[in-house]
Write a protein that holds these residues in place. Structure first.
Motif, PDB file in Angstrom:
ATOM      1  N   ALA A  18       0.828  -1.205   0.000  1.00 16.34           N
ATOM      2  CA  ALA A  18       0.000   0.000   0.000  1.00 16.34           C
ATOM      3  C   ALA A  18       0.866   1.260   0.000  1.00 16.34           C
ATOM      4  N   PHE A  19       1.938   1.236   0.785  1.00 16.00           N
ATOM      5  CA  PHE A  19       2.833   2.390   0.909  1.00 16.00           C
ATOM      6  C   PHE A  19       3.444   2.752  -0.440  1.00 16.00           C
ATOM      7  N   LEU A  20       3.968   1.754  -1.155  1.00 12.63           N
ATOM      8  CA  LEU A  20       4.616   2.025  -2.429  1.00 12.63           C
ATOM      9  C   LEU A  20       3.612   2.142  -3.575  1.00 12.63           C
ATOM     10  N   GLY A  21       2.439   1.553  -3.417  1.00 14.94           N
ATOM     11  CA  GLY A  21       1.405   1.750  -4.421  1.00 14.94           C
ATOM     12  C   GLY A  21       0.958   3.202  -4.490  1.00 14.94           C
ATOM     13  N   ALA A  22       1.035   3.897  -3.357  1.00  8.41           N
ATOM     14  CA  ALA A  22       0.635   5.311  -3.299  1.00  8.41           C
ATOM     15  C   ALA A  22       1.790   6.259  -3.584  1.00  8.41           C
ATOM     16  N   ALA A  23       2.993   5.727  -3.816  1.00  9.52           N
ATOM     17  CA  ALA A  23       4.171   6.573  -3.977  1.00  9.52           C
ATOM     18  C   ALA A  23       4.086   7.523  -5.170  1.00  9.52           C
ATOM     19  N   PRO A  24       3.625   7.089  -6.361  1.00  4.14           N
ATOM     20  CA  PRO A  24       3.549   8.048  -7.467  1.00  4.14           C
ATOM     21  C   PRO A  24       2.681   9.263  -7.155  1.00  4.14           C
ATOM     22  N   GLN A  25       1.550   9.052  -6.485  1.00  2.00           N
ATOM     23  CA  GLN A  25       0.699  10.185  -6.155  1.00  2.00           C
ATOM     24  C   GLN A  25       1.412  11.139  -5.199  1.00  2.00           C
ATOM     25  N   ALA A  26       2.198  10.588  -4.271  1.00  2.58           N
ATOM     26  CA  ALA A  26       2.976  11.438  -3.369  1.00  2.58           C
ATOM     27  C   ALA A  26       3.970  12.292  -4.149  1.00  2.58           C
ATOM     28  N   VAL A  27       4.603  11.701  -5.170  1.00  6.41           N
ATOM     29  CA  VAL A  27       5.532  12.454  -6.011  1.00  6.41           C
ATOM     30  C   VAL A  27       4.809  13.577  -6.744  1.00  6.41           C
ATOM     31  N   PHE A  28       3.720  13.243  -7.406  1.00  4.98           N
ATOM     32  CA  PHE A  28       3.017  14.256  -8.187  1.00  4.98           C
ATOM     33  C   PHE A  28       2.398  15.330  -7.295  1.00  4.98           C
ATOM     34  N   ASP A  29       2.008  14.971  -6.072  1.00  2.00           N
ATOM     35  CA  ASP A  29       1.512  15.978  -5.128  1.00  2.00           C
ATOM     36  C   ASP A  29       2.621  16.950  -4.736  1.00  2.00           C
ATOM     37  N   LEU A  30       3.830  16.431  -4.500  1.00  2.00           N
ATOM     38  CA  LEU A  30       4.961  17.314  -4.172  1.00  2.00           C
ATOM     39  C   LEU A  30       5.272  18.244  -5.336  1.00  2.00           C
TER      40      LEU A  30
END
Length: 435
Positions: free
Chosen positions: A100-112
């Motif tokens: 779950a943590f790494l599945g959400a990683a791209p969204q964290a990048v694009f949010d930053l």
């Protein structure tokens, strides 16, 4: 060790300038010392500085000098390891947490990227994992089933749909992952550095750590012209660690990976290649990756290094592979050269752990590290950097880290395995796409 066209190619040529930084000189006191100015180190520094901590980043070369400035720029979700294999390795609780943590990683990048207005050609339009043959089709079917069981927005494409989205090739299908996308990797690293500086972090370049030791108050890190004393340490050197952090490098086997970029494609050709602008890679054991940048250059990468004899072999392979994948590129070949010219070429190293999972390390009483991203540095590096910052800040507990703590151990037979990878990729590319 400056960034050069040979080391960082297209990304250095097209990224916004790096922030003006200098080497460390004299003594500095900090709450947290971060070693390494790649995605993990800069993400950690940004998180710490935004929380009000005094943070100092020490970088041996320049911002984004390692894998952060050399990769192809695919922002993927998860790891190379399939979700069910992660469960087998880590158990259900920690395994599902990591998935779950790494599945959400791209969204964290694009949010930053959006929050800090980082100019890095971010394109959150998905990626395509392209299947080669029946074995490749079986692989992406298994990946699709395992991600879909967890509610991930991935879609299995048949051969016709894959050809339409790739714009060519004879793939047996593809897995479209709508969580993912692409960006300009060095521009993203430099943007993270600017955001961290704006939040109050200090970043020193050309400042390799020559000695590191624990003190009664925390850590003392020496560089050629100064030193830092800090309560906490975050080591974010990964596959490019040197000096006291070389053991983090030696626990990984290093796989060379190169990229070649064409000149911007003519509009009539550009519209036929990856028309949805997804980044792509395939299921071959010696994989290839391909994508367009914002100016319409086609960036094509694979295993190998562009040095000595290998460089000529890999360039010739890419020309043959592109001729099969995209015959329309023949329009770009000049009458003199009769083949596609490359505007830039560069290579770096991917650090691979024994089980293709990252490692979480406790360093002494107040030091932490995560290393071994196995070719998935952008998303995992960003979110693990922030998580290590939260761990240092006391916002999370060690039990909340979705990796078990482990001792730093050197990879077995590392030099021999690295030699095999380098030689094997050259041999494979020497004969590939000839028939």
């Amino acid at each position: 060790m400056p960034i050069t066209p040979r080391s960082h190619g297209l990304w250095d040529a097209t990224a916004p300038p790096a922030p003006a930084l200098a080497p460390l000189s004299g003594a500095v006191r900090a709450d947290v010392a971060v070693v390494g100015a790649g995605y993990a180190g800069l993400s950690a520094a940004l998180r710490l500085a935004e929380a009000g901590a005094r943070v100092v980043v020490l970088e041996a070369a320049e911002v984004g000098f390692g894998g952060a400035g050399r990769n192809v720029g695919l922002v993927n979700a998860g790891l190379w390891v399939m979700p069910d294999a992660i469960l087998s390795a880590l158990g259900p609780a920690r395994g599902e947490a990591l998935i779950a943590f790494l599945g959400a990683a791209p969204q964290a990048v694009f949010d930053l990227v959006a929050r800090h207005a980082i100019p890095c050609e971010a394109a959150p339009v998905g990626t395509l994992h392209c299947a080669v043959g029946t074995a490749g089709r079986a692989e992406i079917e298994a990946r699709a089933a395992q991600w879909q069981a967890r509610g991930a927005p991935v879609r299995l494409l048949d051969a016709g749909e894959a050809r339409a989205m790739v714009g060519g090739g004879a793939f047996s299908g593809a897995l479209l992952d709508l969580r993912a996308g692409t960006l300009q990797p060095l521009a993203y690293a430099r943007g993270l550095a600017r955001a961290a500086l704006a939040a109050g972090a200090q970043i020193f370049i050309s400042s390799p750590v020559t000695a590191a030791g624990e003190t009664a108050a925390g850590w003392r890190l020496a560089t050629p012209a100064g030193h830092v004393e800090a309560d906490h340490l975050i080591a974010a050197t990964d596959a490019y660690g040197t000096g006291p952090f070389a053991p983090l490098r030696r626990e990984q086997v290093h796989l060379p990976y190169f990229n070649l970029a064409t000149a911007p494609l003519p509009e009539e050709v550009r519209g036929t290649i990856l028309p949805g602008r997804q980044g792509a890679w395939d299921t071959q054991p010696i994989l290839t990756s391909f994508r367009l940048d914002a100016a319409g250059r086609l960036v094509f990468g694979s295993v190998g290094a562009l040095d000595r004899v290998g460089g000529a072999i890999h360039r010739a392979y890419v020309r043959r592979a592109l001729a099969r994948l995209y015959p329309q590129l023949g329009q770009m070949a000049s009458e003199v050269a009769s083949e596609v010219a490359f505007e830039a070429g560069w290579h770096g190293m991917i650090g691979m752990t024994a089980d293709a999972l990252p490692r979480f390390h406790r360093l002494g009483r107040t030091g932490v590290a995560v290393a071994g991203y196995n070719g998935r540095g952008i998303g995992p590096g960003t979110v693990f950097g922030a998580l290590l910052a939260d761990l240092v800040l006391g916002r999370v507990r060690e039990a909340d880290v979705p990796l078990p703590p482990s001792a730093v151990q050197p990879a077995r037979w590392r030099p021999a395995r690295e030699a095999v990878y380098a030689a094997g990729s050259g041999l494979a590319h020497l004969v590939a796409a000839r028939f």
